[in-house]
Design a protein around this motif. Structure first.
Motif, PDB file in Angstrom:
ATOM      1  N   SER A   1       8.638  -0.392   2.477  1.00 14.85           N
ATOM      2  CA  SER A   1       7.399  -0.868   1.866  1.00 14.85           C
ATOM      3  C   SER A   1       6.406  -1.239   2.964  1.00 14.85           C
ATOM      4  O   SER A   1       6.725  -1.997   3.879  1.00 14.85           O
ATOM      5  CB  SER A   1       7.667  -2.065   0.957  1.00 14.85           C
ATOM      6  N   ALA A   2       5.181  -0.689   2.863  1.00 13.87           N
ATOM      7  CA  ALA A   2       4.120  -0.956   3.833  1.00 13.87           C
ATOM      8  C   ALA A   2       3.054  -1.819   3.174  1.00 13.87           C
ATOM      9  O   ALA A   2       2.684  -1.591   2.019  1.00 13.87           O
ATOM     10  CB  ALA A   2       3.513   0.350   4.331  1.00 13.87           C
ATOM     11  N   SER A   3       2.553  -2.798   3.927  1.00 14.55           N
ATOM     12  CA  SER A   3       1.682  -3.787   3.311  1.00 14.55           C
ATOM     13  C   SER A   3       0.459  -4.087   4.167  1.00 14.55           C
ATOM     14  O   SER A   3       0.426  -3.806   5.370  1.00 14.55           O
ATOM     15  CB  SER A   3       2.468  -5.080   3.057  1.00 14.55           C
ATOM     16  N   SER A   4      -0.518  -4.724   3.521  1.00 10.62           N
ATOM     17  CA  SER A   4      -1.710  -5.175   4.228  1.00 10.62           C
ATOM     18  C   SER A   4      -1.429  -6.381   5.108  1.00 10.62           C
ATOM     19  O   SER A   4      -2.305  -6.797   5.878  1.00 10.62           O
ATOM     20  CB  SER A   4      -2.816  -5.526   3.221  1.00 10.62           C
ATOM     21  N   ASP A   5      -0.231  -6.956   4.992  1.00 12.90           N
ATOM     22  CA  ASP A   5       0.116  -8.068   5.876  1.00 12.90           C
ATOM     23  C   ASP A   5       0.545  -7.593   7.261  1.00 12.90           C
ATOM     24  O   ASP A   5       0.922  -8.394   8.117  1.00 12.90           O
ATOM     25  CB  ASP A   5       1.196  -8.947   5.246  1.00 12.90           C
TER      26      ASP A   5
ATOM     27  N   ASN B   1       0.797  -1.228   0.000  1.00 10.46           N
ATOM     28  CA  ASN B   1       0.000   0.000   0.000  1.00 10.46           C
ATOM     29  C   ASN B   1       0.828   1.276   0.000  1.00 10.46           C
ATOM     30  O   ASN B   1       0.290   2.344  -0.298  1.00 10.46           O
ATOM     31  CB  ASN B   1      -0.921   0.020   1.228  1.00 10.46           C
ATOM     32  N   GLY B   2       2.113   1.195   0.357  1.00  8.52           N
ATOM     33  CA  GLY B   2       2.923   2.408   0.426  1.00  8.52           C
ATOM     34  C   GLY B   2       4.390   2.111   0.198  1.00  8.52           C
ATOM     35  O   GLY B   2       4.900   1.053   0.595  1.00  8.52           O
ATOM     36  N   LEU B   3       5.078   3.077  -0.447  1.00 10.06           N
ATOM     37  CA  LEU B   3       6.517   2.974  -0.700  1.00 10.06           C
ATOM     38  C   LEU B   3       7.167   4.317  -0.405  1.00 10.06           C
ATOM     39  O   LEU B   3       6.656   5.364  -0.812  1.00 10.06           O
ATOM     40  CB  LEU B   3       6.798   2.594  -2.157  1.00 10.06           C
TER      41      LEU B   3
ATOM     42  N   LYS C   1       8.672  -3.377   5.595  1.00  6.22           N
ATOM     43  CA  LYS C   1       9.968  -3.985   5.338  1.00  6.22           C
ATOM     44  C   LYS C   1      10.921  -2.939   4.790  1.00  6.22           C
ATOM     45  O   LYS C   1      10.531  -2.083   3.989  1.00  6.22           O
ATOM     46  CB  LYS C   1       9.833  -5.155   4.373  1.00  6.22           C
ATOM     47  N   VAL C   2      12.165  -3.004   5.252  1.00  5.07           N
ATOM     48  CA  VAL C   2      13.197  -2.041   4.881  1.00  5.07           C
ATOM     49  C   VAL C   2      14.200  -2.736   3.978  1.00  5.07           C
ATOM     50  O   VAL C   2      14.741  -3.796   4.342  1.00  5.07           O
ATOM     51  CB  VAL C   2      13.889  -1.460   6.127  1.00  5.07           C
ATOM     52  N   TRP C   3      14.457  -2.129   2.816  1.00 12.77           N
ATOM     53  CA  TRP C   3      15.326  -2.716   1.806  1.00 12.77           C
ATOM     54  C   TRP C   3      16.509  -1.782   1.541  1.00 12.77           C
ATOM     55  O   TRP C   3      16.369  -0.571   1.547  1.00 12.77           O
ATOM     56  CB  TRP C   3      14.564  -2.958   0.511  1.00 12.77           C
TER      57      TRP C   3
ATOM     58  N   ALA D   1      -0.716   3.569   5.269  1.00 17.13           N
ATOM     59  CA  ALA D   1       0.066   4.769   4.965  1.00 17.13           C
ATOM     60  C   ALA D   1       1.385   4.730   5.703  1.00 17.13           C
ATOM     61  O   ALA D   1       1.500   4.127   6.779  1.00 17.13           O
ATOM     62  CB  ALA D   1      -0.723   6.027   5.348  1.00 17.13           C
ATOM     63  N   ILE D   2       2.385   5.394   5.121  1.00 16.72           N
ATOM     64  CA  ILE D   2       3.712   5.450   5.723  1.00 16.72           C
ATOM     65  C   ILE D   2       4.369   6.770   5.369  1.00 16.72           C
ATOM     66  O   ILE D   2       4.169   7.308   4.277  1.00 16.72           O
ATOM     67  CB  ILE D   2       4.588   4.265   5.245  1.00 16.72           C
ATOM     68  N   VAL D   3       5.141   7.317   6.314  1.00 11.54           N
ATOM     69  CA  VAL D   3       5.930   8.522   6.077  1.00 11.54           C
ATOM     70  C   VAL D   3       7.247   8.356   6.830  1.00 11.54           C
ATOM     71  O   VAL D   3       7.283   7.787   7.931  1.00 11.54           O
ATOM     72  CB  VAL D   3       5.179   9.799   6.539  1.00 11.54           C
ATOM     73  N   VAL D   4       8.328   8.800   6.222  1.00 18.63           N
ATOM     74  CA  VAL D   4       9.662   8.668   6.807  1.00 18.63           C
ATOM     75  C   VAL D   4      10.257  10.057   6.973  1.00 18.63           C
ATOM     76  O   VAL D   4      10.298  10.850   6.029  1.00 18.63           O
ATOM     77  CB  VAL D   4      10.590   7.802   5.934  1.00 18.63           C
ATOM     78  N   LEU D   5      10.729  10.364   8.186  1.00 15.52           N
ATOM     79  CA  LEU D   5      11.291  11.677   8.506  1.00 15.52           C
ATOM     80  C   LEU D   5      12.775  11.544   8.794  1.00 15.52           C
ATOM     81  O   LEU D   5      13.275  10.463   9.125  1.00 15.52           O
ATOM     82  CB  LEU D   5      10.589  12.284   9.728  1.00 15.52           C
ATOM     83  N   ASP D   6      13.490  12.670   8.679  1.00 19.89           N
ATOM     84  CA  ASP D   6      14.906  12.728   9.058  1.00 19.89           C
ATOM     85  C   ASP D   6      15.011  13.246  10.488  1.00 19.89           C
ATOM     86  O   ASP D   6      14.430  14.274  10.827  1.00 19.89           O
ATOM     87  CB  ASP D   6      15.683  13.656   8.124  1.00 19.89           C
TER      88      ASP D   6
END
Length: 468
Positions: free
Chosen positions: A242-246, A231-233, A250-252, A279-284
């Motif tokens: 990557s965010a998923s319905s599971d 659902n989100g990258l 996961k971090v790659w 939903a996903i958001v990544v901050l510094d």
């Protein structure tokens, strides 16, 4: 197929928009069948909000945020928003994409008509990448040199890439019984996109992530990433989230020693059991990754990364019941100081980061209410040249795009006259940006352009300081 779109003049239009609550983004018949509200007028009007707050060091002024504009323009539900220079791009299930002029979202151009419904938008430089329900990615070029501002360049996978790989049977993979496809093709709708380091990442309901070269537009890698729909990258700091319905993130990380841009799994962040991450958001945060996610149970959770012995370790620092129902979208604002969340409960929450728990905690400083349906997408403006606040754009199932002014000024009460001053200042800055883009396409002397820019910035800053 029409590959180019003629420039449109700003105009007031009416439409309907709808979005989705579940992972599969099915259309809501109730919202589609009901007639849209009367079209708004394109002028500055402030409307009072139902504003609530939770104590967080200091109380917020209930009159410090305003609904600036309600706009219709799409023929289908609004699915995603993105910034492109002085424009806000919005895509819909009505098979069109609209470029709106900041800050009041005047319709500037419409393109992508006749294409399949767009699910995701991402902008990099002069190119726009759109993900569609037909399992393909379309690449658009933005150019001010002609009237065809948004031109379709190609579709991924490209025909050349497809024909070259079709010959070798090793490139065919089993998708279901008695059915095979090339590994470069998604087998279900593409739900999200991310761009970084010259690569394009696409996440799909087929549980895979595909990696594309931005220069050659070739597919470089296919990753079987999750056990359910993606659902989100987010691609940031040489990592891909990557965010998923599971119920996992996961971090790659790219293995730079390989020429094929292969990625390896370096971390798994687990959400609540049997809960979809929407939903996903990544901050510094001082060169540390700070990941926030929103789930179908209404919770927001946050993790912070620490590097130990050349390995990334993730610590849970935040777990908040943010909304009554599912969190559908997240965005950051004010230099990662603020996070905004949109929900199926029709509200938008404004969150400020706290220093507790290593700086990953949250406190809610406001709630914006006005949407008549679930809020599907959010985008904060990067324009921070006036006032202590920011513009927030939102799209929901109520078939509307809304413009909010969110003030971070805790001490003063803003009346409508002050909002009008700030609004006009933002309009001036948008005109400056537009003018500079036009001049840069005509004049080649960049030194003169820089002098003009500095003078404009100085004049606007002096004028604004006199007003306040």
């Amino acid at each position: 197929m029409v590959l180019t779109t003629q420039l449109l003049h700003s105009s007031s239009t009416t439409s309907t928009t709808s979005s989705t609550i579940s992972t599969r983004d099915d259309e809501s018949e109730d919202y589609l069948s009901s007639p849209p509200s009367s079209p708004p007028r394109f002028k500055f009007e402030t409307q009072p909000l139902k504003h609530h707050s939770i104590p967080c060091g200091q109380s917020r002024n209930p009159n410090s945020s305003k609904l600036v504009e309600v706009i219709s323009g799409h023929t289908g539900s609004v699915s995603c928003l993105a910034l492109c220079g002085e424009f806000v791009l919005s895509a819909s299930h009505g098979n069109d994409i609209i470029a709106w002029q900041q800050p009041d979202l005047r319709l500037f151009a419409r393109f992508g008509r006749g294409e399949v419904a767009a699910k995701a938008l991402v902008v990099m430089g002069s190119k726009i990448f759109t993900a569609h329900q037909d399992r393909r990615i379309r690449v658009w070029k933005v150019s001010r040199s002609s009237e065809n501002v948004f031109k379709l360049l190609d579709t991924l996978p490209t025909m050349k890439d497809y024909l070259v790989r079709f010959i070798d049977k090793k490139n065919h993979v089993q998708t279901r019984r008695h059915h095979k496809k090339l590994w470069i093709e998604h087998t279900d709708s593409i739900s999200c996109l991310a761009v970084a380091n010259g690569l394009i990442y696409s996440g799909s309901w087929d549980k895979t992530i595909k990696v594309w070269s931005m220069s050659s537009l070739k597919c470089l890698e296919s990753i079987t990433a999750h056990d359910d729909a993606i659902n989100g990258l987010i691609a940031k700091n040489n990592l891909v989230y990557s965010a998923s319905s599971d119920g996992t993130v996961k971090v790659w990380k790219m293995i730079k020693t390989t020429p094929s841009h292969q990625h390896m799994l370096v971390g798994i962040l687990k959400f609540h059991k049997d809960v979809s991450i929407n939903a996903i958001v990544v901050l510094d945060d001082h060169n540390r990754g700070l990941v926030y996610t929103g789930g179908s149970d209404g919770y927001m959770m946050g993790w912070i990364a620490k590097e130990e012995s050349d390995e990334l370790k993730w610590k849970l620092v935040c777990e908040i019941k943010a909304h009554e129902t599912a969190v559908l979208c997240l965005c950051n604002a004010m230099g990662d100081e603020i996070v905004c969340s949109g929900s199926a409960d029709k509200s938008i929450c404004i969150w400020r980061r706290r220093e507790e728990n290593g700086g990953g905690g949250f406190c809610r400083i406001g709630v914006l209410r006005g949407h008549q349906g679930p809020v599907k997408c959010l985008q904060a403006s990067l324009l921070r040249c006036v006032g202590d606040g920011f513009l927030l754009y939102s799209g929901g199932l109520d078939r509307s795009l809304r413009v909010w002014w969110v003030s971070m000024d805790d001490d003063e009460t803003w009346d409508d006259d002050r909002y009008l001053i700030v609004y006009k200042k933002i309009c001036i800055w948008c005109l400056i940006l537009t003018g500079l883009r036009v001049l840069s396409s005509v004049h080649q002397d960049w030194m003169i352009m820089r002098i003009i820019l500095v003078l404009m910035v100085y004049c606007c800053c002096c004028n604004f300081s006199q007003q306040f």
